[in-house]
Design an enzyme around this catalytic site. Structure first.
Site, PDB file in Angstrom:
ATOM      1  CG  PHE A 241     -16.164 -18.384 -13.764  1.00  0.00           C
ATOM      2  CD1 PHE A 241     -16.136 -19.191 -12.645  1.00  0.00           C
ATOM      3  CD2 PHE A 241     -16.481 -18.966 -14.988  1.00  0.00           C
ATOM      4  CE1 PHE A 241     -16.416 -20.533 -12.722  1.00  0.00           C
ATOM      5  CE2 PHE A 241     -16.763 -20.315 -15.084  1.00  0.00           C
ATOM      6  CZ  PHE A 241     -16.734 -21.106 -13.953  1.00  0.00           C
TER       7      PHE A 241
ATOM      8  CE  LYS B 198      -8.181 -15.200  -7.814  1.00  0.00           C
ATOM      9  NZ  LYS B 198      -7.901 -16.602  -7.987  1.00  0.00           N
TER      10      LYS B 198
ATOM     11  CB  SER C 257     -16.937 -16.549  -2.110  1.00  0.00           C
ATOM     12  OG  SER C 257     -15.965 -16.838  -1.143  1.00  0.00           O
TER      13      SER C 257
ATOM     14  CE1 TYR D 127     -14.238 -12.005  -4.295  1.00  0.00           C
ATOM     15  CE2 TYR D 127     -13.975 -13.141  -2.193  1.00  0.00           C
ATOM     16  CZ  TYR D 127     -14.198 -13.179  -3.558  1.00  0.00           C
ATOM     17  OH  TYR D 127     -14.390 -14.394  -4.192  1.00  0.00           O
TER      18      TYR D 127
ATOM     19  CE  LYS E 156     -17.308 -13.303  -5.846  1.00  0.00           C
ATOM     20  NZ  LYS E 156     -17.487 -13.479  -7.279  1.00  0.00           N
TER      21      LYS E 156
ATOM     22  CG  ASP F 263     -11.097 -13.075 -18.704  1.00  0.00           C
ATOM     23  OD1 ASP F 263     -10.437 -12.067 -18.387  1.00  0.00           O
ATOM     24  OD2 ASP F 263     -11.230 -14.059 -17.950  1.00  0.00           O
ATOM     25  CG  ASN F 264     -11.251  -7.383 -17.838  1.00  0.00           C
ATOM     26  OD1 ASN F 264     -10.749  -8.376 -17.304  1.00  0.00           O
ATOM     27  ND2 ASN F 264     -11.693  -6.344 -17.147  1.00  0.00           N
TER      28      ASN F 264
ATOM     29  N   PRO G 116      -4.850 -10.885  10.153  1.00  0.00           N
ATOM     30  CG  PRO G 116      -4.310  -8.620  10.292  1.00  0.00           C
ATOM     31  CD  PRO G 116      -3.771  -9.939   9.824  1.00  0.00           C
TER      32      PRO G 116
ATOM     33  CG  ASN H 205     -10.473 -22.302   1.161  1.00  0.00           C
ATOM     34  OD1 ASN H 205     -11.598 -22.132   1.622  1.00  0.00           O
ATOM     35  ND2 ASN H 205      -9.448 -21.596   1.566  1.00  0.00           N
TER      36      ASN H 205
HETATM   37  P1  NAD Z   1      -9.477 -15.397 -11.637  1.00  0.00           P
HETATM   38  O1  NAD Z   1      -9.034 -14.018 -11.275  1.00  0.00           O
HETATM   39  O2  NAD Z   1      -8.439 -16.366 -12.067  1.00  0.00           O
HETATM   40  O3  NAD Z   1     -10.619 -15.318 -12.773  1.00  0.00           O
HETATM   41  C1  NAD Z   1     -11.514 -14.231 -12.875  1.00  0.00           C
HETATM   42  C2  NAD Z   1     -11.453 -13.723 -14.304  1.00  0.00           C
HETATM   43  O4  NAD Z   1     -12.366 -12.641 -14.477  1.00  0.00           O
HETATM   44  C3  NAD Z   1     -10.061 -13.225 -14.703  1.00  0.00           C
HETATM   45  O5  NAD Z   1      -9.648 -13.904 -15.865  1.00  0.00           O
HETATM   46  C4  NAD Z   1     -10.279 -11.726 -14.965  1.00  0.00           C
HETATM   47  O6  NAD Z   1      -9.445 -11.269 -16.000  1.00  0.00           O
HETATM   48  C5  NAD Z   1     -11.756 -11.677 -15.311  1.00  0.00           C
HETATM   49  N1  NAD Z   1     -12.426 -10.390 -15.047  1.00  0.00           N
HETATM   50  C6  NAD Z   1     -12.449  -9.685 -13.895  1.00  0.00           C
HETATM   51  N2  NAD Z   1     -13.208  -8.584 -14.036  1.00  0.00           N
HETATM   52  C7  NAD Z   1     -13.692  -8.586 -15.309  1.00  0.00           C
HETATM   53  C8  NAD Z   1     -14.534  -7.719 -16.049  1.00  0.00           C
HETATM   54  N3  NAD Z   1     -15.026  -6.597 -15.529  1.00  0.00           N
HETATM   55  N4  NAD Z   1     -14.817  -8.038 -17.335  1.00  0.00           N
HETATM   56  C9  NAD Z   1     -14.320  -9.167 -17.896  1.00  0.00           C
HETATM   57  N5  NAD Z   1     -13.523 -10.030 -17.241  1.00  0.00           N
HETATM   58  C10 NAD Z   1     -13.202  -9.739 -15.953  1.00  0.00           C
HETATM   59  O7  NAD Z   1     -10.299 -15.955 -10.391  1.00  0.00           O
HETATM   60  P2  NAD Z   1     -10.856 -17.421 -10.111  1.00  0.00           P
HETATM   61  O8  NAD Z   1     -10.113 -17.965  -8.953  1.00  0.00           O
HETATM   62  O9  NAD Z   1     -10.942 -18.194 -11.367  1.00  0.00           O
HETATM   63  O10 NAD Z   1     -12.311 -17.041  -9.590  1.00  0.00           O
HETATM   64  C11 NAD Z   1     -13.442 -17.047 -10.438  1.00  0.00           C
HETATM   65  C12 NAD Z   1     -14.646 -16.542  -9.652  1.00  0.00           C
HETATM   66  O11 NAD Z   1     -14.831 -17.373  -8.502  1.00  0.00           O
HETATM   67  C13 NAD Z   1     -14.483 -15.112  -9.123  1.00  0.00           C
HETATM   68  O12 NAD Z   1     -15.725 -14.450  -9.227  1.00  0.00           O
HETATM   69  C14 NAD Z   1     -14.112 -15.322  -7.663  1.00  0.00           C
HETATM   70  O13 NAD Z   1     -14.516 -14.238  -6.866  1.00  0.00           O
HETATM   71  C15 NAD Z   1     -14.889 -16.588  -7.331  1.00  0.00           C
HETATM   72  N6  NAD Z   1     -14.294 -17.352  -6.200  1.00  0.00           N
HETATM   73  C16 NAD Z   1     -12.964 -17.707  -6.253  1.00  0.00           C
HETATM   74  C17 NAD Z   1     -12.414 -18.388  -5.179  1.00  0.00           C
HETATM   75  C18 NAD Z   1     -10.942 -18.772  -5.182  1.00  0.00           C
HETATM   76  O14 NAD Z   1     -10.389 -18.985  -4.094  1.00  0.00           O
HETATM   77  N7  NAD Z   1     -10.277 -18.879  -6.328  1.00  0.00           N
HETATM   78  C19 NAD Z   1     -13.180 -18.715  -4.054  1.00  0.00           C
HETATM   79  C20 NAD Z   1     -14.532 -18.361  -4.049  1.00  0.00           C
HETATM   80  C21 NAD Z   1     -15.078 -17.668  -5.143  1.00  0.00           C
HETATM   81  N1  UFG Z   2      -2.238 -19.358   5.385  1.00  0.00           N
HETATM   82  C1  UFG Z   2      -0.970 -19.398   5.941  1.00  0.00           C
HETATM   83  N2  UFG Z   2       0.061 -18.843   5.239  1.00  0.00           N
HETATM   84  C2  UFG Z   2      -0.118 -18.264   4.009  1.00  0.00           C
HETATM   85  C3  UFG Z   2      -1.425 -18.239   3.450  1.00  0.00           C
HETATM   86  C4  UFG Z   2      -2.461 -18.788   4.180  1.00  0.00           C
HETATM   87  O1  UFG Z   2      -0.773 -19.900   7.040  1.00  0.00           O
HETATM   88  O2  UFG Z   2       0.871 -17.763   3.433  1.00  0.00           O
HETATM   89  C5  UFG Z   2      -3.356 -19.988   6.116  1.00  0.00           C
HETATM   90  C6  UFG Z   2      -4.480 -19.021   6.483  1.00  0.00           C
HETATM   91  O3  UFG Z   2      -4.222 -18.408   7.711  1.00  0.00           O
HETATM   92  C7  UFG Z   2      -5.688 -19.958   6.507  1.00  0.00           C
HETATM   93  C8  UFG Z   2      -5.353 -21.008   5.445  1.00  0.00           C
HETATM   94  O4  UFG Z   2      -3.938 -20.941   5.262  1.00  0.00           O
HETATM   95  O5  UFG Z   2      -5.769 -20.607   7.753  1.00  0.00           O
HETATM   96  C9  UFG Z   2      -6.030 -20.760   4.111  1.00  0.00           C
HETATM   97  O6  UFG Z   2      -5.761 -19.433   3.674  1.00  0.00           O
HETATM   98  P1  UFG Z   2      -6.088 -18.956   2.183  1.00  0.00           P
HETATM   99  O7  UFG Z   2      -5.601 -17.548   2.074  1.00  0.00           O
HETATM  100  O8  UFG Z   2      -5.562 -19.938   1.206  1.00  0.00           O
HETATM  101  O9  UFG Z   2      -7.674 -19.040   2.085  1.00  0.00           O
HETATM  102  P2  UFG Z   2      -8.806 -18.291   2.915  1.00  0.00           P
HETATM  103  O10 UFG Z   2      -9.697 -19.347   3.475  1.00  0.00           O
HETATM  104  O11 UFG Z   2      -8.256 -17.304   3.845  1.00  0.00           O
HETATM  105  O12 UFG Z   2      -9.582 -17.471   1.784  1.00  0.00           O
HETATM  106  C10 UFG Z   2      -9.939 -18.059   0.532  1.00  0.00           C
HETATM  107  C11 UFG Z   2      -9.987 -16.970  -0.533  1.00  0.00           C
HETATM  108  C12 UFG Z   2     -11.130 -16.045  -0.274  1.00  0.00           C
HETATM  109  C13 UFG Z   2     -12.396 -16.817  -0.197  1.00  0.00           C
HETATM  110  C14 UFG Z   2     -12.286 -17.867   0.862  1.00  0.00           C
HETATM  111  C15 UFG Z   2     -13.529 -18.720   0.883  1.00  0.00           C
HETATM  112  O13 UFG Z   2      -8.792 -16.213  -0.505  1.00  0.00           O
HETATM  113  O14 UFG Z   2     -11.243 -15.153  -1.345  1.00  0.00           O
HETATM  114  O15 UFG Z   2     -11.157 -18.711   0.593  1.00  0.00           O
HETATM  115  O16 UFG Z   2     -13.809 -19.204  -0.389  1.00  0.00           O
HETATM  116  F1  UFG Z   2     -13.404 -15.987   0.104  1.00  0.00           F
END
Ligand code: NAD
Ligand code: UFG
Length: 339
Positions: free
Chosen positions: A80, A84, A124, A148, A152, A31-32, A292, A178
């Site tokens: 991972f 994001k 995702s 983003y 993916k 992890d960076n 939006p 989510n």
């Molecule tokens: P996070 O940001 O907490 O974890 C991602 C990690 O990757 C971080 O620790 C970051 O430092 C590291 N990283 C990023 N770029 C790097 C690189 N070039 N080299 C080495 N390390 C790097 O995010 P998370 O919520 O744990 O998500 C993990 C994965 O799941 C991500 O790929 C994200 O896109 C995907 N995902 C997350 C969600 C969500 O809502 N949390 C939803 C769908 C998919």
């Molecule tokens: N919402 C609010 N107020 C806030 C934040 C969110 O009303 O301050 C609402 C949004 O409008 C939505 C719901 O809460 O209806 C969930 O919003 P999130 O931002 O928590 O999640 P999203 O579904 O919009 O998106 C998330 C991640 C994306 C990912 C997606 C599907 O942010 O990266 O889930 O995995 F792609």
């Protein structure tokens, strides 16, 4: 097995480290730390009582990553690492494509060089864009509408091509819905930098007094109470999904794609009510305009994962809120406070 987790210091990665270690696997993390802190891995070690081997490296640094594969007989990689934030990806698309895609290409190259061909990739639900129907099945059309989401989708296609070129690769594309909540001990959890974008960390910070009120982004959607509906999944259920996905690919699955969600949609108002119950705090709310790019409602059809992985999300919304609140109230400044 020796499992390498890229991005393993992040939110989902740390919880998945715990799940793998509890199954007796050894974990190695690259992890960076661009969106995480190394202390998160010390907390993982505290929880499991087992060491995490950590390399603070950017995945794009092939020369740095090569020796990790030379030093450890890696059986499988869970990928991972990535950026994001949807909003940031709209502002800085090149940074997103460079980081997410280049990191994946470099990783696959090094894996191939070392004959490691078992890979679980964090995709995702955002790849589905605005779904035509819900619940969403894996064969639904994909149409991501931000950089983003497109990063993916492109990576899914790259990995599909890779498998097509050499069918000895076993690859699981996991489409998370989510992820919310935290490990029940309250020592690891989601630690967003700056003001959170996502609903659950935002509500948590309102409840703990760091933010004054929650803006509800629209109450005029065609949903039962007018607010947006999503499929919230407890991060520990998600972590256990990775354990099952790994077992599946190790058995020689080829390329597989699974939704990881609960199959139940939950509205913003329902989340607020559950969080108020879990925390005993009132969440001040203001209704604002729609955000939006938001879609009214989406939730998974998780039946394929249930059938093929023998996995199902078992934790409900009350448990998600209780665990999110325990993490937030025990660590009001995230990992920053107790270092
Ligand atoms: P996070 O940001 O907490 O974890 C991602 C990690 O990757 C971080 O620790 C970051 O430092 C590291 N990283 C990023 N770029 C790097 C690189 N070039 N080299 C080495 N390390 C790097 O995010 P998370 O919520 O744990 O998500 C993990 C994965 O799941 C991500 O790929 C994200 O896109 C995907 N995902 C997350 C969600 C969500 O809502 N949390 C939803 C769908 C998919
Ligand atoms: N919402 C609010 N107020 C806030 C934040 C969110 O009303 O301050 C609402 C949004 O409008 C939505 C719901 O809460 O209806 C969930 O919003 P999130 O931002 O928590 O999640 P999203 O579904 O919009 O998106 C998330 C991640 C994306 C990912 C997606 C599907 O942010 O990266 O889930 O995995 F792609």
């Amino acid at each position: 097995m020796n499992i390498l987790l890229t991005g393993g210091a992040g939110y989902i990665g740390t919880h998945t480290c715990v799940a793998f270690q509890e199954q007796g696997h050894a974990v190695i993390v690259i992890d960076n730390l661009c969106n995480s802190r190394a202390v998160s891995l010390t907390r993982v070690e505290e929880i499991t009582g087992k060491p995490v081997t950590f390399y603070p490296l950017d995945l794009r640094d092939r020369a740095g990553v090569q020796p990790v594969f030379e030093r450890h007989p890696v059986d499988a990689v869970v990928h991972f690492a990535g950026l994001k934030s949807v909003a940031e990806s709209v502002e800085r698309p090149l940074m997103y494509y460079q980081n997410n895609i280049d990191a994946t290409l470099a990783l696959c190259d090094v894996m191939k060089h070392h004959g490691v061909k078992n890979l679980v990739f964090s995709s995702s639900a955002t790849v589905y864009g605005n779904p035509e129907t819900v619940p969403i099945k894996e064969d639904a059309p994909t149409a991501p509408f931000n950089p983003y989401g497109r990063s993916k989708r492109f990576i899914e296609e790259i990995l599909t091509d890779l498998h097509q070129s050499d069918s000895s690769w076993n690859i699981a594309l996991l489409r998370y819905f989510n992820p919310v909540g935290a490990h029940p001990c309250g020592r690891i959890g989601e630690d967003p930098s700056g003001v959170p974008n996502n609903l659950m960390p935002y509500i948590s910070q309102v409840a703990v007094g760091k933010l004054p009120e929650l803006m509800v982004f629209g109450d005029d959607y065609p949903t039962p109470d007018g607010t947006g509906v999503r499929d919230y999944i407890h991060v520990m259920d998600l972590a256990e999904g990775h354990v099952r996905a790994l077992e599946k690919i190790i058995s020689g699955s080829g390329l597989v794609t699974y939704n990881l969600g609960t199959g139940k949609g939950c509205s913003v108002r329902e989340i607020i009510a559950a969080f108020e119950k879990a925390s005993g705090r009132r969440i001040p709310v203001k209704i604002s305009g729609r955000r939006p790019g938001d879609v009214p409602a989406y939730y998974a059809d998780p039946s394929l994962a249930e059938k093929e992985l023998n996995w199902r999300a078992i934790r409900g919304i009350d448990e998600m809120c209780a665990d999110a609140w325990r993490w937030q109230s025990m660590n009001p400044a995230g990992y920053g406070e107790t270092g």
